[in-house]
Design a protein around this motif. Structure first.
Motif, PDB file in Angstrom:
ATOM      1  N   ASN A   1      25.731  37.564  63.557  1.00  0.00           N
ATOM      2  CA  ASN A   1      26.777  36.788  62.879  1.00  0.00           C
ATOM      3  C   ASN A   1      26.431  35.306  62.908  1.00  0.00           C
ATOM      4  O   ASN A   1      25.942  34.793  63.903  1.00  0.00           O
ATOM      5  CB  ASN A   1      28.131  36.989  63.588  1.00  0.00           C
ATOM      6  N   GLY A   2      26.700  34.630  61.813  1.00  0.00           N
ATOM      7  CA  GLY A   2      26.479  33.185  61.771  1.00  0.00           C
ATOM      8  C   GLY A   2      25.026  32.794  61.605  1.00  0.00           C
ATOM      9  O   GLY A   2      24.668  31.623  61.714  1.00  0.00           O
ATOM     10  N   SER A   3      24.160  33.757  61.309  1.00  0.00           N
ATOM     11  CA  SER A   3      22.737  33.445  61.206  1.00  0.00           C
ATOM     12  C   SER A   3      22.393  32.794  59.861  1.00  0.00           C
ATOM     13  O   SER A   3      21.352  32.160  59.728  1.00  0.00           O
ATOM     14  CB  SER A   3      21.926  34.730  61.382  1.00  0.00           C
ATOM     15  N   GLY A   4      23.269  32.984  58.866  1.00  0.00           N
ATOM     16  CA  GLY A   4      22.997  32.394  57.553  1.00  0.00           C
ATOM     17  C   GLY A   4      22.721  33.421  56.479  1.00  0.00           C
ATOM     18  O   GLY A   4      22.435  33.059  55.347  1.00  0.00           O
ATOM     19  N   LYS A   5      22.834  34.713  56.824  1.00  0.00           N
ATOM     20  CA  LYS A   5      22.454  35.723  55.834  1.00  0.00           C
ATOM     21  C   LYS A   5      23.426  35.784  54.649  1.00  0.00           C
ATOM     22  O   LYS A   5      23.005  35.927  53.503  1.00  0.00           O
ATOM     23  CB  LYS A   5      22.265  37.102  56.479  1.00  0.00           C
TER      24      LYS A   5
ATOM     25  N   LEU B   1      18.600  41.674  39.361  1.00  0.00           N
ATOM     26  CA  LEU B   1      18.567  41.425  40.805  1.00  0.00           C
ATOM     27  C   LEU B   1      19.989  41.565  41.352  1.00  0.00           C
ATOM     28  O   LEU B   1      20.870  40.780  41.005  1.00  0.00           O
ATOM     29  CB  LEU B   1      18.045  40.002  41.081  1.00  0.00           C
ATOM     30  N   ALA B   2      20.183  42.577  42.182  1.00  0.00           N
ATOM     31  CA  ALA B   2      21.504  42.799  42.767  1.00  0.00           C
ATOM     32  C   ALA B   2      21.485  42.378  44.227  1.00  0.00           C
ATOM     33  O   ALA B   2      20.589  42.766  44.975  1.00  0.00           O
ATOM     34  CB  ALA B   2      21.898  44.268  42.636  1.00  0.00           C
ATOM     35  N   ILE B   3      22.480  41.576  44.596  1.00  0.00           N
ATOM     36  CA  ILE B   3      22.582  41.121  45.982  1.00  0.00           C
ATOM     37  C   ILE B   3      23.854  41.727  46.564  1.00  0.00           C
ATOM     38  O   ILE B   3      24.939  41.511  46.045  1.00  0.00           O
ATOM     39  CB  ILE B   3      22.655  39.584  46.032  1.00  0.00           C
ATOM     40  N   LEU B   4      23.711  42.503  47.605  1.00  0.00           N
ATOM     41  CA  LEU B   4      24.887  43.126  48.228  1.00  0.00           C
ATOM     42  C   LEU B   4      25.181  42.393  49.523  1.00  0.00           C
ATOM     43  O   LEU B   4      24.384  42.435  50.461  1.00  0.00           O
ATOM     44  CB  LEU B   4      24.631  44.609  48.531  1.00  0.00           C
ATOM     45  N   ASP B   5      26.309  41.706  49.557  1.00  0.00           N
ATOM     46  CA  ASP B   5      26.655  40.922  50.744  1.00  0.00           C
ATOM     47  C   ASP B   5      27.573  41.732  51.658  1.00  0.00           C
ATOM     48  O   ASP B   5      28.768  41.843  51.402  1.00  0.00           O
ATOM     49  CB  ASP B   5      27.333  39.617  50.317  1.00  0.00           C
ATOM     50  N   GLU B   6      27.011  42.278  52.716  1.00  0.00           N
ATOM     51  CA  GLU B   6      27.764  43.079  53.695  1.00  0.00           C
ATOM     52  C   GLU B   6      28.684  44.084  53.015  1.00  0.00           C
ATOM     53  O   GLU B   6      29.864  44.195  53.345  1.00  0.00           O
ATOM     54  CB  GLU B   6      28.553  42.155  54.629  1.00  0.00           C
ATOM     55  N   THR B   7      28.123  44.793  52.076  1.00  0.00           N
ATOM     56  CA  THR B   7      28.900  45.786  51.346  1.00  0.00           C
ATOM     57  C   THR B   7      29.380  46.895  52.277  1.00  0.00           C
ATOM     58  O   THR B   7      30.372  47.566  52.005  1.00  0.00           O
ATOM     59  CB  THR B   7      28.038  46.355  50.197  1.00  0.00           C
ATOM     60  N   ASP B   8      28.720  47.057  53.410  1.00  0.00           N
ATOM     61  CA  ASP B   8      29.098  48.127  54.342  1.00  0.00           C
ATOM     62  C   ASP B   8      30.233  47.730  55.281  1.00  0.00           C
ATOM     63  O   ASP B   8      30.833  48.592  55.912  1.00  0.00           O
ATOM     64  CB  ASP B   8      27.890  48.575  55.161  1.00  0.00           C
ATOM     65  N   SER B   9      30.550  46.430  55.347  1.00  0.00           N
ATOM     66  CA  SER B   9      31.552  46.038  56.343  1.00  0.00           C
ATOM     67  C   SER B   9      32.909  46.617  55.965  1.00  0.00           C
ATOM     68  O   SER B   9      33.319  46.585  54.801  1.00  0.00           O
ATOM     69  CB  SER B   9      31.634  44.516  56.462  1.00  0.00           C
TER      70      SER B   9
ATOM     71  N   HIS C   1      14.074  42.014  56.754  1.00  0.00           N
ATOM     72  CA  HIS C   1      13.880  40.657  57.256  1.00  0.00           C
ATOM     73  C   HIS C   1      15.019  40.328  58.203  1.00  0.00           C
ATOM     74  O   HIS C   1      16.161  40.674  57.942  1.00  0.00           O
ATOM     75  CB  HIS C   1      13.881  39.628  56.126  1.00  0.00           C
ATOM     76  N   VAL C   2      14.682  39.635  59.269  1.00  0.00           N
ATOM     77  CA  VAL C   2      15.723  39.225  60.201  1.00  0.00           C
ATOM     78  C   VAL C   2      15.906  37.718  60.092  1.00  0.00           C
ATOM     79  O   VAL C   2      14.945  36.951  60.203  1.00  0.00           O
ATOM     80  CB  VAL C   2      15.352  39.598  61.653  1.00  0.00           C
ATOM     81  N   ILE C   3      17.126  37.313  59.840  1.00  0.00           N
ATOM     82  CA  ILE C   3      17.439  35.887  59.807  1.00  0.00           C
ATOM     83  C   ILE C   3      18.109  35.510  61.115  1.00  0.00           C
ATOM     84  O   ILE C   3      18.988  36.224  61.606  1.00  0.00           O
ATOM     85  CB  ILE C   3      18.398  35.540  58.641  1.00  0.00           C
ATOM     86  N   ALA C   4      17.667  34.412  61.689  1.00  0.00           N
ATOM     87  CA  ALA C   4      18.351  33.838  62.841  1.00  0.00           C
ATOM     88  C   ALA C   4      18.183  32.333  62.731  1.00  0.00           C
ATOM     89  O   ALA C   4      17.110  31.842  62.351  1.00  0.00           O
ATOM     90  CB  ALA C   4      17.758  34.358  64.147  1.00  0.00           C
ATOM     91  N   GLY C   5      19.277  31.639  63.001  1.00  0.00           N
ATOM     92  CA  GLY C   5      19.224  30.176  62.929  1.00  0.00           C
ATOM     93  C   GLY C   5      18.841  29.654  61.558  1.00  0.00           C
ATOM     94  O   GLY C   5      18.239  28.588  61.419  1.00  0.00           O
ATOM     95  N   GLY C   6      19.166  30.413  60.534  1.00  0.00           N
ATOM     96  CA  GLY C   6      18.968  29.907  59.179  1.00  0.00           C
ATOM     97  C   GLY C   6      17.577  30.097  58.612  1.00  0.00           C
ATOM     98  O   GLY C   6      17.239  29.532  57.579  1.00  0.00           O
ATOM     99  N   ARG C   7      16.758  30.918  59.308  1.00  0.00           N
ATOM    100  CA  ARG C   7      15.428  31.188  58.750  1.00  0.00           C
ATOM    101  C   ARG C   7      14.985  32.606  59.101  1.00  0.00           C
ATOM    102  O   ARG C   7      15.549  33.231  60.004  1.00  0.00           O
ATOM    103  CB  ARG C   7      14.416  30.167  59.271  1.00  0.00           C
TER     104      ARG C   7
END
Lengths: 447, 253
Positions: free
Chosen positions: B36-40, B166-174, B217-223
């Motif tokens: 959470n809060g990583s920037g994804k 291009l489809a972007i699914l933002d936490e569609t599973d939450s 890909h794993v994002i942490a700290g915005g990268r």
């Protein structure tokens, strides 16, 4: 400072002259039993004159321009070819169905069509009914909306010459909606139509009361409508204000609902430069229900004032009120929603919502919920919002490919439709949806 | 199709993306995971053009164009679709009306004739059958009074109708229970094709059992701190995100 307060001079405009002239005409006593009502109306107006903005109920609505205009009295109905072609222009989705047509306040038998009504239903002009159906009219006329209600109700009581009368006897269900069309034709004319609708026990009917004009004339319609819904009766009562942008329209619509009865009022305020509507429901029997839906679309310099009141006099009554307004230009909308819950009216369930959408910086809304609750076991809620279109909604539309202008248009349409979908006469609802969509899309995108 | 290089972005004064580099080709499914809060989610919003986020550096090239210069509606018309984590409710307008307006904007852009109500309803019915969407949903106001699952399903339905590249699914599973998760994933899988790319943003590996990604890909700290194949998601499921955080901190220094 002197302790004496200078009294405001009372404003009565051209009306003492109208009252005087009418009192001397045959119309005044054409129906002898109604003279008392006329006299009460005349006296009430002479006593109080027009309201001023010092009057709490008229704080945001000045009648100065109305009071200062010299109107002519309407003396007789017109039924020429022009009128008849005009009458056909306005159907509001109810084309071909039963209709009561009034021209400048007078019932027109030629333009009306009441052939398809079920047996026992009495419908037509009020003046005729006052004689022919005396027993059904006398007990109600001026009783539900008394002359003391306001200066305008007083003027109407004194000066009305005709109106629409509808009486649906007990148990009769009228399937086809009835159009009651009030047309105005003459410039500078004042008309005072007075309508009475009675819905008997267990009866049901849908009525659309529409006020329209093909012209952009300046004139004044001062309408009073009295409604009586008896035990278990059901009245779906649409009201469309679609008059000239220069017209003044003041209306007083008052109804009472007996036990298990329902009165639904759907008001579409689309026309008239000046429109004031006092809408009041008294729930006098248990489980009686009032529903009030309102859609206002105002632009230019339009002034629209809705004063509504729901009086919960007995226990177990629900009421629902949902009014929305869309404002453009320099228009001004007032909403005042009174809800009274009397001491005995336990288990009242009242909900009131008023939302306004301001599309221009120069438009203005004054909204005031006014709940007076004297019972302790009740559920009453109210909410009022005034604002612009929601930015999150606009962004959501944009991510689906709509330009900001298209998104604003669609969201404005959506705003209106949200209340419109509650309207109770399906054909009228569809008509309004179809006829307003482009206007709303354009209003929203600032066209 | 999409090439992101050293992308940095902030909301208000707060830098949230600190240097994202990512390449997505047509037909590929990329999963973006992270704590959470990583920037994804910010990445998803930035790609769709949310006005609250400001791009401060780097480049985003979509089909040869500078994406950051495009309005949200132009991105949509050029084939980018974001399935929102929190779909917006629009009382008063039916799904069918809303979708037709959106669909026709795209048709206009492409120089094709707009569809009228009848034609469009036929299209909607076909799509609703494919995705097992109840037809009554079409006439209900956009997302109003929908359950969490219905809202997410409705996003996927919009995706199916608008047929993005291009489809972007933002936490569609939450917020989805297992049945809704399966329905939504089935819908997405049906829409996979060699011409269409997906970026699937998720916190949990669970969704990736159903929508199997080509890259994780794993994002942490915005990268992006780690990239790999689908097995990376399983590793994250077992080990959590903590073991990657020091690397993120180290890289950011």
């Amino acid at each position: 400072m002197s302790g004496a307060v200078a009294e405001m001079p009372m404003v009565k405009g051209c009306w003492p002259a109208h009252l005087d002239a009418f009192e001397k005409s045959p119309g005044w006593s054409a129906v002898p039993w109604a003279v008392g009502l006329r006299k009460r109306g005349s006296a009430a107006f002479h006593e109080r004159g027009f309201p001023t903005t010092d009057d709490e109920d008229w704080r945001y609505t000045s009648v100065q321009a109305l009071a200062a205009t010299a109107f002519r009295q309407s003396l007789a109905a017109r039924a020429d070819a022009l009128v008849s072609s005009t009458a056909k222009m306005f159907g509001f989705g109810l084309e071909g169905g039963p209709r009561i047509v009034l021209v400048d306040g007078f019932f027109s038998p030629e333009l009306s069509d009441l052939t398809a009504l079920p047996k026992g239903v009495r419908a037509g002009g009020l003046l005729r009914a006052m004689t022919a159906e005396k027993a059904r009219v006398e007990t109600h006329l001026g009783e539900i909306a008394p002359p003391s209600f306001s200066a305008f109700a007083a003027l109407n009581a004194a000066l009305f010459q005709d109106g629409a009368f509808l009486d649906v006897p007990a148990g009769v269900k009228v399937e086809t909606p009835i159009l009651i069309l009030h047309l105005s034709h003459e410039s500078y004319l004042a008309s005072h139509p007075r309508n009475l609708y009675r819905v008997g026990a267990g009866a049901s009917v849908q009525v659309l009361e529409a006020y329209a004009s093909p012209s952009c004339d300046l004139y004044f319609t001062n309408a009073v409508t009295e409604v009586d819904v008896e035990r278990g009766g059901r009245l779906i009562h649409g009201r469309i204000e679609s008059e000239s942008g220069n017209a003044f329209h003041v209306a007083c619509t008052q109804g009472r609902v007996a036990e298990d009865g329902l009165w639904q009022s759907d008001v579409a305020a689309l026309g008239a430069g000046f429109f004031r509507h006092d809408l009041g429901a008294r729930l006098v029997g248990e489980r009686a229900e009032a529903r009030m839906f309102g859609l206002t679309i105002a632009s230019g310099k339009q002034h629209v004032d809705h004063h509504t009141a729901i009086d919960h006099a007995v226990p177990h009554c629900p009421s629902r009120e949902y009014y929305k307004a869309i404002l453009n230009g320099r228009s001004r909308v007032v909403f005042n929603g009174k809800v009274y819950v009397r001491e005995d009216a336990q288990k009242t369930d009242a909900k009131q919502t008023n939302r306004s959408l301001l599309l221009s910086e120069d438009a203005r809304v004054d909204t005031k919920p006014q709940l007076e609750i004297f019972a302790d076991d009740v559920k009453c809620t109210h909410g009022a919002t005034v604002g612009q279109l929601d930015e999150d909604m606009i962004h959501y539309c944009r991510t689906r490919g709509m330009s900001p202008a298209v998104a604003r248009g669609i969201l404005t349409y959506a705003f209106a439709r949200d209340v419109l979908q509650n309207f109770g006469i399906p054909a009228v609802k569809e008509h309004l949806d179809r006829s307003l969509v482009q206007r709303l899309l354009d209003a929203g995108r600032g066209a | 199709m999409l090439s992101i290089k050293d992308l940095t972005a902030k909301v208000g004064a707060k830098e949230i993306l600190t240097g994202i580099t990512l390449n997505v080709k047509a037909g590929e499914v990329h999963a973006i995971m992270g704590p959470n809060g990583s920037g994804k989610s910010t990445l998803a919003q930035v790609l769709a053009g949310h006005p609250a986020y400001t791009v401060t550096g780097g480049t985003v090239t979509y089909q040869g164009r500078d994406l950051t210069e495009m309005t949200p509606e132009d991105r949509a018309k050029e084939g980018i679709f974001l399935a929102f984590q929190y779909p917006v409710e629009i009382p008063g307008v039916s799904n069918a009306y809303f979708l037709r307006a959106a669909y026709n904007e795209r048709e206009k852009q492409a120089g094709r004739p707009e569809l009228d109500v009848m034609e469009f309803n036929t299209l909607l019915k076909e799509k609703s059958k494919i995705l097992h969407i109840d037809e009554s949903l079409l006439n209900r106001p956009v997302n109003e009074g929908f359950s969490g699952g219905e809202k997410k399903r409705n996003e996927i339905f919009q995706l199916a109708v608008l047929e993005p590249k291009l489809a972007i699914l933002d936490e569609t599973d939450s917020g989805l229970d297992i049945d809704a998760l399966r329905t939504v994933s089935d819908g997405v899988n049906r829409l996979r094709s060699k011409d269409r790319a997906f970026i699937v943003v998720t916190h949990y590996q669970r969704l990736l059992n159903y929508i199997v990604p080509d890259f994780v890909h794993v994002i942490a700290g915005g990268r992006i701190v780690k990239s790999g194949g689908k097995e990376l998601a399983l590793e994250l499921e077992q080990r959590g995100y903590d073991w990657l955080k020091p690397a993120a901190a180290g890289a950011a220094r």
